[in-house]
Design a protein around this motif. Sequence first.
Motif, PDB file in Angstrom:
ATOM      1  N   TYR A  52       0.863  -1.186   0.000  1.00 55.98           N
ATOM      2  CA  TYR A  52       0.000   0.000   0.000  1.00 55.98           C
ATOM      3  C   TYR A  52       0.894   1.229   0.000  1.00 55.98           C
ATOM      4  N   LYS A  53       0.773   2.038  -1.062  1.00 55.89           N
ATOM      5  CA  LYS A  53       1.609   3.226  -1.202  1.00 55.89           C
ATOM      6  C   LYS A  53       0.811   4.486  -0.903  1.00 55.89           C
ATOM      7  N   TYR A  54       1.476   5.457  -0.330  1.00 52.08           N
ATOM      8  CA  TYR A  54       0.833   6.732  -0.028  1.00 52.08           C
ATOM      9  C   TYR A  54       1.854   7.848  -0.182  1.00 52.08           C
ATOM     10  N   ASP A  55       1.385   9.040  -0.396  1.00 51.94           N
ATOM     11  CA  ASP A  55       2.258  10.202  -0.531  1.00 51.94           C
ATOM     12  C   ASP A  55       1.491  11.468  -0.165  1.00 51.94           C
ATOM     13  N   TYR A  56       2.093  12.614  -0.423  1.00 49.85           N
ATOM     14  CA  TYR A  56       1.453  13.895  -0.129  1.00 49.85           C
ATOM     15  C   TYR A  56       0.141  13.989  -0.879  1.00 49.85           C
ATOM     16  N   PRO A  57      -0.968  14.413  -0.266  1.00 47.86           N
ATOM     17  CA  PRO A  57      -1.071  15.070   1.057  1.00 47.86           C
ATOM     18  C   PRO A  57      -1.403  14.121   2.214  1.00 47.86           C
ATOM     19  N   PHE A  58      -1.135  12.831   2.082  1.00 48.26           N
ATOM     20  CA  PHE A  58      -1.254  11.859   3.171  1.00 48.26           C
ATOM     21  C   PHE A  58      -2.696  11.659   3.640  1.00 48.26           C
ATOM     22  N   GLN A  59      -3.541  11.337   2.687  1.00 50.14           N
ATOM     23  CA  GLN A  59      -4.920  10.920   2.981  1.00 50.14           C
ATOM     24  C   GLN A  59      -4.971   9.404   2.821  1.00 50.14           C
ATOM     25  N   LEU A  60      -4.902   8.688   3.925  1.00 44.89           N
ATOM     26  CA  LEU A  60      -4.863   7.230   3.905  1.00 44.89           C
ATOM     27  C   LEU A  60      -6.284   6.680   3.897  1.00 44.89           C
ATOM     28  N   ASN A  61      -6.593   5.884   2.885  1.00 41.20           N
ATOM     29  CA  ASN A  61      -7.984   5.407   2.735  1.00 41.20           C
ATOM     30  C   ASN A  61      -8.051   3.940   2.311  1.00 41.20           C
ATOM     31  N   LEU A  62      -7.166   3.125   2.877  1.00 44.26           N
ATOM     32  CA  LEU A  62      -7.236   1.686   2.620  1.00 44.26           C
ATOM     33  C   LEU A  62      -8.286   1.099   3.558  1.00 44.26           C
ATOM     34  N   ASN A  63      -9.415   0.662   2.995  1.00 42.51           N
ATOM     35  CA  ASN A  63     -10.541   0.242   3.825  1.00 42.51           C
ATOM     36  C   ASN A  63     -10.923  -1.209   3.510  1.00 42.51           C
ATOM     37  N   ASP A  64     -10.699  -2.099   4.479  1.00 40.55           N
ATOM     38  CA  ASP A  64     -11.062  -3.520   4.359  1.00 40.55           C
ATOM     39  C   ASP A  64     -10.560  -4.143   3.061  1.00 40.55           C
ATOM     40  N   HIS A  65      -9.281  -3.932   2.787  1.00 36.71           N
ATOM     41  CA  HIS A  65      -8.689  -4.544   1.597  1.00 36.71           C
ATOM     42  C   HIS A  65      -8.366  -6.016   1.887  1.00 36.71           C
ATOM     43  N   GLU A  66      -8.861  -6.923   1.032  1.00 34.59           N
ATOM     44  CA  GLU A  66      -8.623  -8.353   1.236  1.00 34.59           C
ATOM     45  C   GLU A  66      -7.256  -8.736   0.692  1.00 34.59           C
ATOM     46  N   ASN A  68      -6.116 -11.819   0.381  1.00 37.80           N
ATOM     47  CA  ASN A  68      -6.096 -13.131  -0.275  1.00 37.80           C
ATOM     48  C   ASN A  68      -7.349 -13.307  -1.148  1.00 37.80           C
ATOM     49  N   PRO A  69      -7.550 -12.396  -2.117  1.00 40.77           N
ATOM     50  CA  PRO A  69      -8.765 -12.506  -2.932  1.00 40.77           C
ATOM     51  C   PRO A  69      -8.693 -13.690  -3.901  1.00 40.77           C
ATOM     52  N   GLY A  70      -9.783 -14.460  -4.000  1.00 39.37           N
ATOM     53  CA  GLY A  70      -9.870 -15.535  -4.978  1.00 39.37           C
ATOM     54  C   GLY A  70      -9.123 -16.800  -4.627  1.00 39.37           C
ATOM     55  N   ASN A  71      -8.440 -16.839  -3.495  1.00 40.59           N
ATOM     56  CA  ASN A  71      -7.682 -18.036  -3.136  1.00 40.59           C
ATOM     57  C   ASN A  71      -8.605 -19.049  -2.461  1.00 40.59           C
ATOM     58  N   ILE A  72      -8.323 -20.336  -2.688  1.00 43.59           N
ATOM     59  CA  ILE A  72      -9.203 -21.382  -2.155  1.00 43.59           C
ATOM     60  C   ILE A  72      -9.033 -21.606  -0.662  1.00 43.59           C
ATOM     61  N   THR A  73      -7.961 -21.072  -0.096  1.00 46.59           N
ATOM     62  CA  THR A  73      -7.755 -21.242   1.333  1.00 46.59           C
ATOM     63  C   THR A  73      -8.844 -20.530   2.126  1.00 46.59           C
ATOM     64  N   GLU A  74      -9.046 -20.984   3.350  1.00 44.84           N
ATOM     65  CA  GLU A  74     -10.080 -20.403   4.196  1.00 44.84           C
ATOM     66  C   GLU A  74      -9.642 -19.104   4.851  1.00 44.84           C
ATOM     67  N   CYS A  75      -8.380 -18.748   4.658  1.00 52.34           N
ATOM     68  CA  CYS A  75      -7.847 -17.539   5.294  1.00 52.34           C
ATOM     69  C   CYS A  75      -8.021 -16.336   4.352  1.00 52.34           C
ATOM     70  N   HIS A  76      -8.862 -15.389   4.775  1.00 53.06           N
ATOM     71  CA  HIS A  76      -9.104 -14.186   3.970  1.00 53.06           C
ATOM     72  C   HIS A  76      -9.038 -12.944   4.865  1.00 53.06           C
ATOM     73  N   PRO A  77      -7.831 -12.595   5.302  1.00 54.69           N
ATOM     74  CA  PRO A  77      -7.706 -11.408   6.163  1.00 54.69           C
ATOM     75  C   PRO A  77      -7.942 -10.118   5.380  1.00 54.69           C
ATOM     76  N   LYS A  78      -8.490  -9.137   6.078  1.00 58.60           N
ATOM     77  CA  LYS A  78      -8.706  -7.813   5.497  1.00 58.60           C
ATOM     78  C   LYS A  78      -7.992  -6.775   6.361  1.00 58.60           C
ATOM     79  N   VAL A  79      -7.461  -5.757   5.702  1.00 55.85           N
ATOM     80  CA  VAL A  79      -6.716  -4.723   6.437  1.00 55.85           C
ATOM     81  C   VAL A  79      -7.302  -3.346   6.123  1.00 55.85           C
ATOM     82  N   SER A  80      -7.162  -2.452   7.094  1.00 55.30           N
ATOM     83  CA  SER A  80      -7.601  -1.064   6.930  1.00 55.30           C
ATOM     84  C   SER A  80      -6.535  -0.126   7.482  1.00 55.30           C
ATOM     85  N   ILE A  81      -6.211   0.876   6.694  1.00 59.02           N
ATOM     86  CA  ILE A  81      -5.305   1.941   7.143  1.00 59.02           C
ATOM     87  C   ILE A  81      -6.008   3.257   6.838  1.00 59.02           C
TER      88      ILE A  81
END
Length: 222
Positions: A52-66, A68-81
């Motif tokens: 996840y890249k960010y720069d000026y003016p530093f408005q961070l808007n990563l919201n519930d990004h998965e 492990n999208p589309g993977n068959i594993t049961e692990c699907h963590p989501k992150v928010s910044i």
Amino acid sequence: MDLNFSVFQEPRGVMRVLHLIFSISAFASVTEFGGSVTFNCKFDNKPSEYVYKYDYPFQLNLNDHELNPGNITECHPKVSIIGDFSSDARFFVATGVLALLFTLAIIFVYAKFDNMYKTNNQVPLIDFVITVIFAVLWLSSSAAWANGLSGLKHATDSNTIGWKGINDTCKKCPVSISAFSTLNISVVLGFLNFFLWAADLWFVYKETAWFQGNQGVITSGV
């Protein structure tokens, strides 16, 4: 053009050159910065990386990004910044840009209209008042940006990043964060600019009618 560069052998001329250099350095260190948060994951024993890249003016808007999208594993963590530090950053950069423009203008006045500067009482007074304003702006914008930078570091810290879908079998991914050394330097440059503009007040004040009048009173008294 008939330019007089002798003023740049005087303290007020030298200080303006320093203002020019350090104003550019301060806001450029913010606008040219590029940061990132890297998630080094592994799903089904296969490495998976998300940056996840960010720069000026530093408005961070990563919201519930998965991660492990589309993977068959049961692990699907989501992150928010999430975090908006644009007001502090823009205040700091605006101060730097305006200081740069004024410095260029007053350098031109010094070089082209030095005789008018010394004979017209109003011009040095205007120079002094604007210098006071910029000293205050540098102090307040540097303090604001220092607070904004602290918030930016907190928002991107591995212990602050928001996670969803985490359990005993689906754990958080290792996180690496880019260094903030350039932005740390920008804060130092901001307060250095405040010191330079505040120090220049004495040299500009000596050109004003206030100082000249006091000198005349002292001379008459002697």
